[in-house]
Scaffold this motif. Structure first.
Motif, mmCIF file in Angstrom:
data_model
loop_
_atom_site.group_PDB
_atom_site.id
_atom_site.type_symbol
_atom_site.label_atom_id
_atom_site.label_comp_id
_atom_site.label_asym_id
_atom_site.label_seq_id
_atom_site.Cartn_x
_atom_site.Cartn_y
_atom_site.Cartn_z
ATOM 1 N N TYR A 267 -21.810 -3.697 40.443
ATOM 2 C CA TYR A 267 -21.043 -4.077 39.248
ATOM 3 C C TYR A 267 -20.952 -2.883 38.308
ATOM 4 N N ARG A 268 -19.879 -2.884 37.534
ATOM 5 C CA ARG A 268 -19.783 -1.923 36.435
ATOM 6 C C ARG A 268 -19.059 -2.572 35.258
ATOM 7 N N ILE A 269 -19.480 -2.161 34.062
ATOM 8 C CA ILE A 269 -18.889 -2.674 32.818
ATOM 9 C C ILE A 269 -18.214 -1.506 32.128
ATOM 10 N N VAL A 270 -16.922 -1.623 31.867
ATOM 11 C CA VAL A 270 -16.148 -0.534 31.247
ATOM 12 C C VAL A 270 -15.784 -0.952 29.833
ATOM 13 N N SER A 271 -16.136 -0.124 28.846
ATOM 14 C CA SER A 271 -15.750 -0.382 27.464
ATOM 15 C C SER A 271 -14.301 0.014 27.271
ATOM 16 N N GLU B 268 -25.494 -5.618 25.843
ATOM 17 C CA GLU B 268 -25.372 -5.467 24.401
ATOM 18 C C GLU B 268 -23.964 -4.993 24.062
ATOM 19 N N LYS B 269 -23.403 -5.535 22.989
ATOM 20 C CA LYS B 269 -22.062 -5.107 22.588
ATOM 21 C C LYS B 269 -22.090 -3.642 22.163
ATOM 22 N N ALA B 270 -21.054 -2.909 22.553
ATOM 23 C CA ALA B 270 -20.978 -1.472 22.284
ATOM 24 C C ALA B 270 -20.147 -1.197 21.036
ATOM 25 N N GLU B 271 -20.479 -0.132 20.336
ATOM 26 C CA GLU B 271 -19.741 0.262 19.144
ATOM 27 C C GLU B 271 -18.300 0.636 19.493
ATOM 28 N N ASN B 272 -17.398 0.277 18.587
ATOM 29 C CA ASN B 272 -15.991 0.671 18.665
ATOM 30 C C ASN B 272 -15.280 0.154 19.915
ATOM 31 N N THR B 273 -15.759 -0.931 20.466
ATOM 32 C CA THR B 273 -15.196 -1.478 21.687
ATOM 33 C C THR B 273 -14.439 -2.764 21.395
ATOM 34 N N GLN C 261 0.833 -1.204 0.000
ATOM 35 C CA GLN C 261 0.000 0.000 0.000
ATOM 36 C C GLN C 261 0.868 1.256 0.000
ATOM 37 N N PHE C 262 0.479 2.259 -0.837
ATOM 38 C CA PHE C 262 1.245 3.502 -0.873
ATOM 39 C C PHE C 262 0.371 4.749 -0.788
ATOM 40 N N GLU C 263 -0.966 4.567 -0.748
ATOM 41 C CA GLU C 263 -1.850 5.732 -0.654
ATOM 42 C C GLU C 263 -3.203 5.277 -0.145
ATOM 43 N N ASN C 264 -3.863 6.117 0.693
ATOM 44 C CA ASN C 264 -5.223 5.823 1.138
ATOM 45 C C ASN C 264 -5.868 7.092 1.679
ATOM 46 N N ASN C 265 -7.187 7.066 1.817
ATOM 47 C CA ASN C 265 -7.898 8.212 2.380
ATOM 48 C C ASN C 265 -8.735 7.807 3.591
ATOM 49 N N HIS C 266 -8.315 6.733 4.264
ATOM 50 C CA HIS C 266 -9.094 6.241 5.410
ATOM 51 C C HIS C 266 -9.201 7.306 6.494
ATOM 52 N N GLY C 267 -8.093 7.957 6.793
ATOM 53 C CA GLY C 267 -8.079 8.955 7.850
ATOM 54 C C GLY C 267 -8.058 8.324 9.224
ATOM 55 N N GLU C 268 -7.679 9.117 10.204
ATOM 56 C CA GLU C 268 -7.631 8.625 11.575
ATOM 57 C C GLU C 268 -9.030 8.472 12.124
ATOM 58 N N THR C 269 -9.290 7.344 12.726
ATOM 59 C CA THR C 269 -10.613 7.098 13.289
ATOM 60 C C THR C 269 -10.814 7.980 14.509
ATOM 61 N N SER C 270 -11.889 8.773 14.488
ATOM 62 C CA SER C 270 -12.152 9.690 15.588
ATOM 63 C C SER C 270 -13.181 9.147 16.567
ATOM 64 N N VAL C 271 -13.840 8.057 16.206
ATOM 65 C CA VAL C 271 -14.871 7.517 17.083
ATOM 66 C C VAL C 271 -14.229 6.880 18.309
ATOM 67 N N VAL C 272 -14.953 6.870 19.411
ATOM 68 C CA VAL C 272 -14.452 6.298 20.663
ATOM 69 C C VAL C 272 -15.378 5.183 21.100
ATOM 70 N N PRO C 273 -14.900 4.285 21.942
ATOM 71 C CA PRO C 273 -15.774 3.222 22.445
ATOM 72 C C PRO C 273 -16.978 3.807 23.172
ATOM 73 N N GLN C 274 -18.113 3.197 22.963
ATOM 74 C CA GLN C 274 -19.345 3.654 23.586
ATOM 75 C C GLN C 274 -19.653 2.837 24.836
ATOM 76 N N ALA C 275 -20.414 3.449 25.736
ATOM 77 C CA ALA C 275 -20.824 2.733 26.943
ATOM 78 C C ALA C 275 -21.790 1.613 26.572
ATOM 79 N N VAL C 276 -21.741 0.517 27.314
ATOM 80 C CA VAL C 276 -22.635 -0.601 27.044
ATOM 81 C C VAL C 276 -24.061 -0.236 27.447
ATOM 82 N N GLU C 277 -25.017 -0.899 26.814
ATOM 83 C CA GLU C 277 -26.429 -0.721 27.123
ATOM 84 C C GLU C 277 -27.075 -2.090 27.271
ATOM 85 N N GLY C 278 -28.308 -2.087 27.751
ATOM 86 C CA GLY C 278 -29.087 -3.321 27.843
ATOM 87 C C GLY C 278 -28.551 -4.317 28.840
ATOM 88 N N LEU C 279 -27.982 -3.829 29.938
ATOM 89 C CA LEU C 279 -27.451 -4.738 30.940
ATOM 90 C C LEU C 279 -28.573 -5.513 31.625
#
Length: 382
Positions: free
Chosen positions: A376-380, A332-337, A298-316
């Motif tokens: 209890y606590r769940i940390v992403s 429920e599985k959290a996005e970007n985790t 690979q020598f070129e791409n436009n993906h860019g740095e991912t700015s999203v962060v892990p989200q807190a879990v829901e539906g415990l």
């Protein structure tokens, strides 16, 4: 190993979350903690959005390239397995340039429906202008699923070829030492001229089996892109080919078994940054080989740095077994985790949190007496 900030920093976020009191125990759904340490590749590091692209140098790829077909000596590029390796891909074959664009499935002219595919990786070969495509879905829960491809070098009359089952070639979370298997089946028609007999059409079924292991990590140096942390994935592919010939062979007959070994180098926000494919053989290829049919850099791409962060879990959900001595936590599985840190406390003191487990799944068991009060606590984790 993935780590997080001090417990004081984590606990400081508790006021932003609700506390659910459930008789003898409580649960906290926490925002993500930062992670450090060994590089982890996740689904967000792959290309999956419309408009994204990357470019690679290569020596030769299939019938789509007009470049001269030459094998490449890749022994020095492959290097060694293990930790803290360095792979230098600045120099190498440049006979072909391939651009990989990510487009909507509707942009590919085909009558075949690739159900489940949400994005298409379309490869364009600079030397000929020809294209081929893979139908994909990339998600935070499963990683990259492949549903089939469009390739008229395989079947010119019916180039749209769906898989019998989706192929999960790269899971959602990839770490050094991980391993996984993938398999699927697809069918097409092989056509061959037989002199007086004319063209013989032979329905062909190919059974694809892949074994992957992340056997190395370190630094990769790329042409024009500098150096990056990476993981190396070692894949052995087995192809079992079956054919029928209408009027001559009515049932599937095994025609051959062939093997190819692939190496992939994966980096953050860049996906597959290099790949090497061995020549095909009738026996499994060793980990170290010299002759490769293809090499990509690979020598070129436009993906860019991912700015999203892990989200807190829901539906415990919290359940107590009938004997009253075990608690099941599920969420429920959290996005970007990447992983979840499950902790408990008996008094909610700042320094009173204890680790129960770290998991990439979405459940945890705890042995506990019904007479005990526990929070209890769940940390992403990123």
């Amino acid at each position: 190993m993935i780590k997080f900030n001090s417990s004081e920093n984590i606990t400081g976020r508790l006021t932003k979350r609700c506390v659910v009191c459930l008789s003898f125990y409580s649960a906290l759904l926490l925002a993500p903690a930062m992670s450090l340490g060994q590089i982890t590749i996740t689904a967000k590091d792959m290309f999956s959005k419309e408009g994204q692209y990357y470019k690679m140098y290569s020596n030769f790829v299939g019938h789509f390239s007009d470049a001269t077909r030459e094998e490449v000596d890749v022994f020095e590029y492959i290097g060694e397995a293990g930790e803290d390796q360095a792979w230098d891909f600045r120099e190498g074959p440049e006979e072909e340039v391939i651009r990989f664009d990510y487009v909507r499935p509707g942009e590919i002219d085909t009558d075949v429906e690739f159900e489940g595919a949400t994005i298409v990786e379309r490869a364009t070969f600079d030397s000929s202008g020809k294209q081929k495509s893979m139908f994909l879905d990339v998600s935070a829960s499963r990683g990259r699923d492949v549903y089939g491809f469009y390739d008229d070098s395989i079947d010119e009359e019916n180039p749209a070829i769906p898989f019998s089952t989706r192929l999960n070639d790269f899971p959602a979370v990839i770490n050094f030492g991980d391993s996984w298997n993938a398999n699927t089946t697809f069918e097409f028609v092989t056509r061959q001229s037989m002199f007086e007999l004319g063209t013989i059409e032979a329905p062909t079924k190919l059974v694809y089996q892949s074994e992957m292991v992340v056997d190395g990590h370190g630094i990769i140096i790329l042409p024009g892109l500098g150096f990056h942390d990476c993981l190396r994935v070692n894949e052995l592919v087995q192809y079992d080919t079956f054919i029928t010939i209408p009027g001559l062979i009515d049932d599937w007959q095994k025609a051959s078994t062939d093997y190819v070994r692939n190496y992939y180098w994966l980096s953050k926000d860049m996906g597959i940054v290099a790949q090497i494919s061995s020549v095909q053989d009738t026996v499994p290829l060793p980990d170290e080989f010299s002759a490769a049919s293809a090499m990509w850099r690979q020598f070129e791409n436009n993906h860019g740095e991912t700015s999203v962060v892990p989200q807190a879990v829901e539906g415990l959900e919290i359940s107590l077994d009938v004997k009253g001595d075990r608690v099941l936590l599920s969420w429920e599985k959290a996005e970007n985790t990447v992983e979840y840190l499950v902790q408990y406390s008996e008094d909610l003191a700042v320094n009173g949190w204890r680790d129960l487990k770290t998991t990439t799944g979405n459940f945890a068991l705890d042995d506990i007496s019904s007479k005990t009060s526990r929070f209890y606590r769940i940390v992403s984790l990123e």
